[in-house]
Design an enzyme around this catalytic site. Sequence first.
Site, short mmCIF file in Angstrom:
data_model
loop_
_atom_site.label_atom_id
_atom_site.label_comp_id
_atom_site.label_asym_id
_atom_site.label_seq_id
_atom_site.Cartn_x
_atom_site.Cartn_y
_atom_site.Cartn_z
N VAL A 66 0.90 -1.09 -0.14
CA VAL A 66 -0.08 -0.03 0.04
C VAL A 66 0.91 1.17 -0.03
O VAL A 66 0.44 2.16 -0.63
CB VAL A 66 -0.85 -0.11 1.00
CG1 VAL A 66 -0.29 -0.08 2.68
CG2 VAL A 66 -1.98 0.91 1.08
N ASP A 67 1.94 1.23 0.63
CA ASP A 67 2.98 2.16 0.47
C ASP A 67 3.38 2.53 -0.78
O ASP A 67 3.21 3.72 -1.11
CB ASP A 67 4.25 1.84 1.49
CG ASP A 67 4.95 3.06 1.92
OD1 ASP A 67 4.68 4.08 1.71
OD2 ASP A 67 6.15 2.89 2.45
N1 AR6 Z 1 -4.94 -0.68 -0.84
C1 AR6 Z 1 -5.30 -0.91 0.07
N2 AR6 Z 1 -4.66 -1.79 0.77
C2 AR6 Z 1 -3.66 -2.48 -0.04
C3 AR6 Z 1 -3.10 -2.06 -1.42
C4 AR6 Z 1 -3.74 -0.83 -1.94
N3 AR6 Z 1 -3.34 -0.32 -3.11
N4 AR6 Z 1 -2.03 -2.55 -1.69
C5 AR6 Z 1 -1.76 -3.62 -0.45
N5 AR6 Z 1 -2.74 -3.32 0.38
P1 AR6 Z 1 1.27 -3.95 3.22
P2 AR6 Z 1 2.47 -3.85 5.88
C6 AR6 Z 1 -3.08 -4.06 1.53
O1 AR6 Z 1 2.37 -4.98 2.78
O2 AR6 Z 1 2.21 -5.38 6.17
C7 AR6 Z 1 5.77 -1.89 2.40
O3 AR6 Z 1 6.67 -2.08 1.67
C8 AR6 Z 1 -2.33 -5.24 1.66
O4 AR6 Z 1 -3.10 -6.53 1.06
O5 AR6 Z 1 1.26 -2.80 2.16
O6 AR6 Z 1 2.18 -3.02 7.05
C9 AR6 Z 1 6.15 -0.77 3.55
O7 AR6 Z 1 7.15 0.28 3.08
C10 AR6 Z 1 -2.32 -5.66 3.34
O8 AR6 Z 1 -3.81 -6.18 3.58
O9 AR6 Z 1 1.81 -3.26 4.54
C11 AR6 Z 1 6.82 -1.69 4.52
O10 AR6 Z 1 8.16 -1.89 4.40
C12 AR6 Z 1 -2.34 -3.95 3.54
O11 AR6 Z 1 -2.44 -3.38 2.63
C13 AR6 Z 1 5.91 -2.77 4.48
O12 AR6 Z 1 5.33 -3.03 3.35
C14 AR6 Z 1 -0.82 -3.79 4.21
O13 AR6 Z 1 -0.11 -4.59 3.44
C15 AR6 Z 1 4.77 -2.71 5.56
O14 AR6 Z 1 4.09 -3.97 5.55
#
Ligand code: AR6
Length: 206
Positions: A66-67
């Site tokens: 998501v980042d």
């Molecule tokens: N919109 C909404 N949710 C999303 C999207 C989106 N576009 N893309 C992914 N998700 P994650 P974390 C969901 O991995 O676990 C990054 O690299 C995904 O399916 O984004 O907190 C950061 O820089 C999941 O349910 O975040 C950190 O290094 C949720 O968002 C690390 O990932 C969070 O997944 C943080 O890991």
Amino acid sequence: ARTSFDQPEVHSNDWERAACPVSLGSAIRTGSVTCLLGDIWCHRVIGKLNGLVNAANKQLLGGGGVDGAIHRAAGPELLDACRKVPEVRRGVRCPTGEARITPAFRLPVFYVIHTVGPIYDEDEHPEVSLSNAFRNSLKLAKENNIQYIAFPAISCGVYRYPFKEASRIAISVLKEFPDTFKEIHFVLFSDELYGVWLQTASEETG
Ligand code: AR6
């Protein structure tokens, strides 16, 4: 303590032109919480003082998940703004469980609140860190008068937090902020996550 930057203007036309890869699917409101299936950067509440939360990492310089999606949609100005957030120690702009705020630039909201959830297998007390991430995000939103706020499932991606436990923590922290926000949205990226979150929201708030 309000932050010092001016509120950026939202150009809705820029937004209209951006292609949304995943259309926002179902939205179900239960109690004070709305769960939506979809992609958080497509999310907006036009013309309202609003923000969305980014599941970032401690460096605050972008990443995957998501980042990555939020940085791509906000444009390079967001990375510049994150670079300006002072380091608390070498390479760390936002320790786990804390939150920082920036403008949202090309996103269709005013603010991005960046928070860092725990890496589930590495954190000694992941439930404390995750609740702090939600709590500190909501505190920062409140301090900046944000009334509409959207969250992703912090830590539920590469940080591997179990969905059910994460949803319980998220919903219970919300209850610490009664009558503070006009709307709180959870934007969930998969059917599975959406199902789990909705179930918890209806158990806890419905
Ligand atoms: N919109 C909404 N949710 C999303 C999207 C989106 N576009 N893309 C992914 N998700 P994650 P974390 C969901 O991995 O676990 C990054 O690299 C995904 O399916 O984004 O907190 C950061 O820089 C999941 O349910 O975040 C950190 O290094 C949720 O968002 C690390 O990932 C969070 O997944 C943080 O890991």
